[in-house]
Design a protein around this motif. Structure first.
Motif, PDB file in Angstrom:
ATOM      1  N   VAL A  13       0.837  -1.203   0.000  1.00 37.86           N
ATOM      2  CA  VAL A  13       0.000   0.000   0.000  1.00 37.86           C
ATOM      3  C   VAL A  13       0.872   1.253   0.000  1.00 37.86           C
ATOM      4  CG1 VAL A  13      -1.700   1.317   1.328  1.00 37.86           C
ATOM      5  CG2 VAL A  13      -1.969  -1.150   1.068  1.00 37.86           C
ATOM      6  N   LEU A  14       1.910   1.265   0.829  1.00 40.29           N
ATOM      7  CA  LEU A  14       2.823   2.416   0.855  1.00 40.29           C
ATOM      8  C   LEU A  14       3.480   2.638  -0.498  1.00 40.29           C
ATOM      9  CD1 LEU A  14       4.594   2.190   4.314  1.00 40.29           C
ATOM     10  CD2 LEU A  14       3.187   4.066   3.453  1.00 40.29           C
ATOM     11  N   ARG A  15       3.915   1.566  -1.142  1.00 39.56           N
ATOM     12  CA  ARG A  15       4.537   1.674  -2.461  1.00 39.56           C
ATOM     13  C   ARG A  15       3.540   2.249  -3.463  1.00 39.56           C
ATOM     14  NH1 ARG A  15       6.753  -2.906  -2.450  1.00 39.56           N
ATOM     15  NH2 ARG A  15       5.043  -4.106  -3.291  1.00 39.56           N
ATOM     16  N   PHE A  16       2.287   1.779  -3.408  1.00 41.40           N
ATOM     17  CA  PHE A  16       1.257   2.287  -4.310  1.00 41.40           C
ATOM     18  C   PHE A  16       1.042   3.779  -4.085  1.00 41.40           C
ATOM     19  CE2 PHE A  16      -2.936   3.406  -5.716  1.00 41.40           C
ATOM     20  CZ  PHE A  16      -3.027   2.775  -6.942  1.00 41.40           C
ATOM     21  N   LEU A  17       0.956   4.208  -2.814  1.00 41.31           N
ATOM     22  CA  LEU A  17       0.758   5.627  -2.513  1.00 41.31           C
ATOM     23  C   LEU A  17       1.912   6.471  -3.032  1.00 41.31           C
ATOM     24  CD1 LEU A  17      -0.675   5.713   1.121  1.00 41.31           C
ATOM     25  CD2 LEU A  17      -1.853   6.291  -1.005  1.00 41.31           C
ATOM     26  N   ARG A  18       3.127   6.009  -2.823  1.00 39.32           N
ATOM     27  CA  ARG A  18       4.300   6.760  -3.307  1.00 39.32           C
ATOM     28  C   ARG A  18       4.271   6.902  -4.823  1.00 39.32           C
ATOM     29  NH1 ARG A  18       7.452   3.323   0.329  1.00 39.32           N
ATOM     30  NH2 ARG A  18       7.520   4.384   2.310  1.00 39.32           N
ATOM     31  N   GLU A  19       3.930   5.803  -5.517  1.00 40.10           N
ATOM     32  CA  GLU A  19       3.865   5.846  -6.981  1.00 40.10           C
ATOM     33  C   GLU A  19       2.763   6.803  -7.444  1.00 40.10           C
ATOM     34  OE1 GLU A  19       3.438   1.776  -8.218  1.00 40.10           O
ATOM     35  OE2 GLU A  19       5.466   1.257  -7.565  1.00 40.10           O
ATOM     36  N   ALA A  23       3.342  10.236  -9.569  1.00 39.13           N
ATOM     37  CA  ALA A  23       2.676  10.485 -10.852  1.00 39.13           C
ATOM     38  C   ALA A  23       1.957  11.834 -10.835  1.00 39.13           C
ATOM     39  CB  ALA A  23       1.683   9.366 -11.153  1.00 39.13           C
ATOM     40  N   GLY A  24       1.735  12.375  -9.654  1.00 39.96           N
ATOM     41  CA  GLY A  24       1.137  13.700  -9.535  1.00 39.96           C
ATOM     42  C   GLY A  24      -0.340  13.658  -9.240  1.00 39.96           C
ATOM     43  N   LEU A  25      -0.699  13.981  -8.018  1.00 37.41           N
ATOM     44  CA  LEU A  25      -2.101  14.120  -7.633  1.00 37.41           C
ATOM     45  C   LEU A  25      -2.366  15.618  -7.532  1.00 37.41           C
ATOM     46  CD1 LEU A  25      -2.221  11.400  -4.837  1.00 37.41           C
ATOM     47  CD2 LEU A  25      -3.119  11.224  -7.162  1.00 37.41           C
ATOM     48  N   ARG A  26      -3.236  16.115  -8.396  1.00 38.01           N
ATOM     49  CA  ARG A  26      -3.472  17.554  -8.486  1.00 38.01           C
ATOM     50  C   ARG A  26      -4.860  17.894  -7.935  1.00 38.01           C
ATOM     51  NH1 ARG A  26      -3.727  19.725 -14.299  1.00 38.01           N
ATOM     52  NH2 ARG A  26      -5.741  18.738 -14.094  1.00 38.01           N
ATOM     53  N   PRO A  27      -4.896  18.532  -6.757  1.00 36.22           N
ATOM     54  CA  PRO A  27      -6.195  18.946  -6.228  1.00 36.22           C
ATOM     55  C   PRO A  27      -6.740  20.146  -6.989  1.00 36.22           C
ATOM     56  CG  PRO A  27      -4.437  19.324  -4.616  1.00 36.22           C
ATOM     57  CD  PRO A  27      -3.806  18.820  -5.871  1.00 36.22           C
ATOM     58  N   MET A  28      -8.031  20.127  -7.207  1.00 33.44           N
ATOM     59  CA  MET A  28      -8.719  21.246  -7.838  1.00 33.44           C
ATOM     60  C   MET A  28      -9.894  21.598  -6.933  1.00 33.44           C
ATOM     61  SD  MET A  28      -8.584  19.841 -11.731  1.00 33.44           S
ATOM     62  CE  MET A  28      -9.063  21.375 -12.490  1.00 33.44           C
ATOM     63  N   PHE A  29     -10.305  22.836  -6.952  1.00 29.77           N
ATOM     64  CA  PHE A  29     -11.339  23.301  -6.047  1.00 29.77           C
ATOM     65  C   PHE A  29     -12.497  23.881  -6.833  1.00 29.77           C
ATOM     66  CE2 PHE A  29      -7.159  23.613  -4.118  1.00 29.77           C
ATOM     67  CZ  PHE A  29      -7.318  22.669  -3.102  1.00 29.77           C
ATOM     68  N   GLN A  30     -13.582  23.135  -6.855  1.00 32.12           N
ATOM     69  CA  GLN A  30     -14.774  23.555  -7.592  1.00 32.12           C
ATOM     70  C   GLN A  30     -15.630  24.430  -6.682  1.00 32.12           C
ATOM     71  OE1 GLN A  30     -16.740  20.604 -10.032  1.00 32.12           O
ATOM     72  NE2 GLN A  30     -18.673  21.104  -9.030  1.00 32.12           N
ATOM     73  N   PRO A  31     -15.952  25.635  -7.113  1.00 33.89           N
ATOM     74  CA  PRO A  31     -16.763  26.515  -6.274  1.00 33.89           C
ATOM     75  C   PRO A  31     -18.181  25.978  -6.086  1.00 33.89           C
ATOM     76  CG  PRO A  31     -15.836  27.696  -8.154  1.00 33.89           C
ATOM     77  CD  PRO A  31     -15.553  26.260  -8.362  1.00 33.89           C
ATOM     78  N   VAL A  32     -18.710  26.182  -4.901  1.00 31.41           N
ATOM     79  CA  VAL A  32     -20.108  25.900  -4.586  1.00 31.41           C
ATOM     80  C   VAL A  32     -20.752  27.272  -4.381  1.00 31.41           C
ATOM     81  CG1 VAL A  32     -21.690  24.800  -2.953  1.00 31.41           C
ATOM     82  CG2 VAL A  32     -19.504  23.705  -3.503  1.00 31.41           C
ATOM     83  N   VAL A  33     -21.743  27.577  -5.190  1.00 35.06           N
ATOM     84  CA  VAL A  33     -22.324  28.924  -5.215  1.00 35.06           C
ATOM     85  C   VAL A  33     -23.670  28.948  -4.510  1.00 35.06           C
ATOM     86  CG1 VAL A  33     -23.120  30.764  -6.760  1.00 35.06           C
ATOM     87  CG2 VAL A  33     -21.121  29.387  -7.375  1.00 35.06           C
ATOM     88  N   ALA A  34     -23.897  29.988  -3.711  1.00 40.40           N
ATOM     89  CA  ALA A  34     -25.184  30.188  -3.039  1.00 40.40           C
ATOM     90  C   ALA A  34     -26.205  30.701  -4.046  1.00 40.40           C
ATOM     91  CB  ALA A  34     -25.029  31.180  -1.893  1.00 40.40           C
ATOM     92  N   LEU A  35     -27.361  30.078  -4.080  1.00 40.83           N
ATOM     93  CA  LEU A  35     -28.405  30.528  -4.998  1.00 40.83           C
ATOM     94  C   LEU A  35     -28.943  31.903  -4.632  1.00 40.83           C
ATOM     95  CD1 LEU A  35     -30.464  27.261  -5.546  1.00 40.83           C
ATOM     96  CD2 LEU A  35     -28.929  28.398  -7.156  1.00 40.83           C
ATOM     97  N   SER A  36     -28.916  32.230  -3.368  1.00 39.35           N
ATOM     98  CA  SER A  36     -29.509  33.490  -2.914  1.00 39.35           C
ATOM     99  C   SER A  36     -28.809  34.723  -3.487  1.00 39.35           C
ATOM    100  CB  SER A  36     -29.506  33.561  -1.387  1.00 39.35           C
ATOM    101  OG  SER A  36     -28.177  33.482  -0.907  1.00 39.35           O
TER     102      SER A  36
END
Length: 135
Positions: A13-19, A23-36
């Motif tokens: 599992v550790l080897r898999f996580l390192r790989e 390979a690059g895990l890129r977080p992206m942040f999708q906005p959540v918009v208030a309807l009001s």
């Protein structure tokens, strides 16, 4: 400093996580918009593999499940995402998705995880966990 990487995980599992991280895990942040008023009320964390689309990211989680690392990978993606959200000056709530097995793992390490959040200047009420209906 990582709650996930300090867990007693097997070599496979550790080897898999390192790989996966290499390979690059890129977080992206999708906005959540208030309807009001149309203001950004929160963000949802989405993690993609660098230079690859959603399909490749889904394939990564299928491969993770094959070595028993899907929940651990999901938790690690949350850690990486929170680090980047904080570094980018993110404010408001952050919604994160977690499979049921990941929620069980998080519950088992809740105190260390809350301390980890605190060290990053985030209160627990800013992180909202969406429980996924599948593993």
């Amino acid at each position: 400093d990582s709650v996930v990487l300090s867990m007693p995980l097997g070599d496979r599992v550790l080897r898999f996580l390192r790989e996966a991280e290499h390979a690059g895990l890129r977080p992206m942040f999708q906005p959540v918009v208030a309807l009001s008023d149309g203001a950004i009320a929160a963000h949802e964390l989405l993690t993609h593999r660098a230079a690859e689309g959603e399909g490749r990211t889904a394939a990564l989680f299928v491969a993770a499940a094959g070595v028993g690392a899907a929940a651990v990978l999901a938790l690690r993606c949350i850690e990486i995402g929170i680090e980047r959200y904080r570094a980018a000056g993110g404010s408001g709530r952050l919604f994160v998705k977690l499979p049921p097995a990941g929620a069980v793992m998080l519950a088992a390490t809740l105190d260390p995880f809350l301390l980890w959040l605190h060290r990053r200047g985030l209160s627990a009420d800013r992180v909202v966990i969406e429980l996924m209906e599948y593993e």
